[in-house]
Write a protein that holds these residues in place. Structure first.
Motif, mmCIF file in Angstrom:
data_model
loop_
_atom_site.group_PDB
_atom_site.id
_atom_site.type_symbol
_atom_site.label_atom_id
_atom_site.label_comp_id
_atom_site.label_asym_id
_atom_site.label_seq_id
_atom_site.Cartn_x
_atom_site.Cartn_y
_atom_site.Cartn_z
ATOM 1 N N ALA A 266 0.862 -1.243 0.001
ATOM 2 C CA ALA A 266 0.031 0.051 -0.039
ATOM 3 C C ALA A 266 0.745 1.206 -0.036
ATOM 4 O O ALA A 266 0.424 2.293 -0.382
ATOM 5 C CB ALA A 266 -1.074 0.083 1.328
ATOM 6 N N GLY A 267 2.048 1.120 0.641
ATOM 7 C CA GLY A 267 3.018 2.120 0.760
ATOM 8 C C GLY A 267 3.641 2.554 -0.750
ATOM 9 O O GLY A 267 4.518 3.576 -0.760
ATOM 10 N N LEU B 269 -2.369 5.131 -2.824
ATOM 11 C CA LEU B 269 -2.974 3.949 -2.944
ATOM 12 C C LEU B 269 -3.709 3.295 -1.578
ATOM 13 O O LEU B 269 -4.899 2.928 -1.645
ATOM 14 C CB LEU B 269 -2.021 2.801 -3.328
ATOM 15 N N ALA B 270 -3.085 3.740 -0.313
ATOM 16 C CA ALA B 270 -3.682 3.357 0.678
ATOM 17 C C ALA B 270 -4.852 4.014 1.042
ATOM 18 O O ALA B 270 -5.811 3.579 1.520
ATOM 19 C CB ALA B 270 -2.583 3.676 1.917
ATOM 20 N N GLN B 271 -5.019 5.607 0.834
ATOM 21 C CA GLN B 271 -6.245 6.234 0.992
ATOM 22 C C GLN B 271 -7.176 5.649 -0.040
ATOM 23 O O GLN B 271 -8.573 5.501 0.419
ATOM 24 C CB GLN B 271 -6.016 7.681 0.490
ATOM 25 N N ALA B 272 -6.888 5.237 -1.077
ATOM 26 C CA ALA B 272 -8.035 4.486 -2.332
ATOM 27 C C ALA B 272 -8.367 3.012 -1.771
ATOM 28 O O ALA B 272 -9.643 3.063 -1.560
ATOM 29 C CB ALA B 272 -7.543 4.343 -3.601
ATOM 30 N N LEU B 273 -7.636 2.336 -1.136
ATOM 31 C CA LEU B 273 -8.126 1.031 -0.554
ATOM 32 C C LEU B 273 -8.829 1.347 0.598
ATOM 33 O O LEU B 273 -9.585 0.511 1.030
ATOM 34 C CB LEU B 273 -6.667 0.258 -0.307
ATOM 35 N N SER C 22 -11.503 -8.596 13.793
ATOM 36 C CA SER C 22 -11.925 -8.976 12.451
ATOM 37 C C SER C 22 -10.819 -8.539 11.170
ATOM 38 O O SER C 22 -10.086 -7.739 11.505
ATOM 39 C CB SER C 22 -13.134 -8.436 12.121
ATOM 40 N N ILE C 23 -10.915 -9.536 10.212
ATOM 41 C CA ILE C 23 -10.050 -9.177 9.218
ATOM 42 C C ILE C 23 -10.162 -7.583 8.465
ATOM 43 O O ILE C 23 -9.376 -7.014 8.023
ATOM 44 C CB ILE C 23 -9.872 -10.105 7.985
ATOM 45 N N ASP C 24 -11.358 -7.294 8.633
ATOM 46 C CA ASP C 24 -11.781 -5.853 7.982
ATOM 47 C C ASP C 24 -11.304 -4.863 8.730
ATOM 48 O O ASP C 24 -10.647 -3.749 8.115
ATOM 49 C CB ASP C 24 -13.397 -5.515 8.121
ATOM 50 N N ASP C 25 -11.230 -4.929 10.119
ATOM 51 C CA ASP C 25 -10.541 -3.946 11.041
ATOM 52 C C ASP C 25 -8.982 -4.063 10.693
ATOM 53 O O ASP C 25 -8.534 -2.987 10.706
ATOM 54 C CB ASP C 25 -10.966 -4.149 12.435
ATOM 55 N N LEU C 26 -8.499 -5.232 10.856
ATOM 56 C CA LEU C 26 -7.038 -5.311 10.532
ATOM 57 C C LEU C 26 -6.702 -4.726 9.204
ATOM 58 O O LEU C 26 -5.529 -3.996 8.978
ATOM 59 C CB LEU C 26 -6.420 -6.671 10.454
ATOM 60 N N MET C 27 -7.365 -4.909 8.032
ATOM 61 C CA MET C 27 -7.248 -4.475 6.695
ATOM 62 C C MET C 27 -7.109 -2.621 6.878
ATOM 63 O O MET C 27 -6.222 -2.156 6.273
ATOM 64 C CB MET C 27 -7.913 -4.861 5.653
ATOM 65 N N GLN C 28 -8.009 -2.318 7.524
ATOM 66 C CA GLN C 28 -8.212 -0.802 7.524
ATOM 67 C C GLN C 28 -7.018 -0.403 8.502
ATOM 68 O O GLN C 28 -6.615 0.571 8.050
ATOM 69 C CB GLN C 28 -9.508 -0.669 8.258
ATOM 70 N N LEU C 29 -6.726 -0.919 9.406
ATOM 71 C CA LEU C 29 -5.615 -0.605 10.328
ATOM 72 C C LEU C 29 -4.362 -0.469 9.416
ATOM 73 O O LEU C 29 -3.416 0.353 9.562
ATOM 74 C CB LEU C 29 -5.264 -1.442 11.458
ATOM 75 N N THR C 30 -4.070 -1.611 8.502
ATOM 76 C CA THR C 30 -2.862 -1.846 7.794
ATOM 77 C C THR C 30 -2.560 -0.609 6.850
ATOM 78 O O THR C 30 -1.448 0.091 6.695
ATOM 79 C CB THR C 30 -2.510 -2.852 7.148
ATOM 80 N N ASN C 31 -4.040 -0.386 6.287
ATOM 81 C CA ASN C 31 -3.960 0.818 5.038
ATOM 82 C C ASN C 31 -3.809 2.120 5.776
ATOM 83 O O ASN C 31 -3.254 3.047 5.427
ATOM 84 C CB ASN C 31 -5.252 0.785 4.262
#
Length: 223
Positions: free
Chosen positions: A105-106, A111-115, A155-164
């Motif tokens: 994402a970096g 890209l991170a903002q879009a994801l 949840s995976i949704d929370d982890l994905m948002q956190l990583t982005n």
């Protein structure tokens, strides 16, 4: 077989259309790397030697173009998740994979903002990136939870948002190259199981430090 932007089989492209498609992808990849994902699409078309109408025939939206540009990287991340699926330490496997997500994402500004903005938008062409990554990460998270090292309510949704979000924070702080690693470590230590859970393994840091500072202080002898 060629795929349409909706993910359904499309008619095979003529030779000239395939050449235009390839040139547009190559120039978009270069432009995104140089200027970020908000790079001028008119400039991408010009550098590819085609008109903007040709670009939009192949990629109706900016997100459709981004999805095509990042398809190879997404495939690589999914393959990596499968390689890690049987790792001896499920938590370490999850940490490694999420670190790879942050790195991906970096790589391109914006890209991170879009994801993040399209994480739950199945109508966006970027769902072709988000959805398979979420499924791949979910399998790794489930194994980590079953091992007792990650809380069951994560949840995976929370982890994905956190990583982005971490990738976005690092993007805004280019003078601090260690920021993403520190933030990911803090995040993952926040989702690990409570200290009283039996059989708990400390969350390893993305940099490879598998120790937990709190546990080190609680057990000076290292037991």
């Amino acid at each position: 077989m060629a795929m349409s932007t909706a993910g359904t089989p499309a008619r095979p492209m003529r030779a000239d259309a395939r050449r235009n498609y390839g040139r547009l992808l190559a120039e978009a990849r270069s432009a995104f790397a140089e200027h970020g994902t908000d790079a001028s699409l008119e400039d991408v078309a010009r550098r590819a030697g085609v008109g903007i109408g040709t670009l939009y025939r192949h990629f109706p939206t900016r997100h459709a173009l981004m999805s095509a540009v990042f398809e190879e990287a997404v495939t690589s991340l999914i393959t990596r998740s499968r390689d890690l699926a049987e790792a001896e330490r499920p938590c370490a496997a999850l940490v490694e994979w999420l670190g790879a997500i942050v790195t991906h994402a970096g790589e391109y500004r914006g890209l991170a903002q879009a994801l993040m903005s399209t994480c739950r938008d199945e109508s966006s062409a970027l769902a072709r990136c988000n959805t398979p990554l979420r499924e791949a990460g979910s399998a790794l998270l489930t194994r980590a939870q079953e091992s007792g090292s990650v809380r069951a309510d994560v949840s995976i949704d929370d982890l994905m948002q956190l990583t982005n979000a971490i990738a976005l924070a690092a993007e805004q702080s280019p003078d601090d190259p260690e920021l993403a690693d520190r933030l990911l470590t803090l995040t993952l230590r926040g989702v690990q199981s409570t200290p009283s859970d039996k059989g708990r393994h400390p969350i390893p840091s993305p940099s490879g430090d598998h120790s937990s500072p709190a546990e080190d202080r609680a057990s000076p002898s290292g037991d």
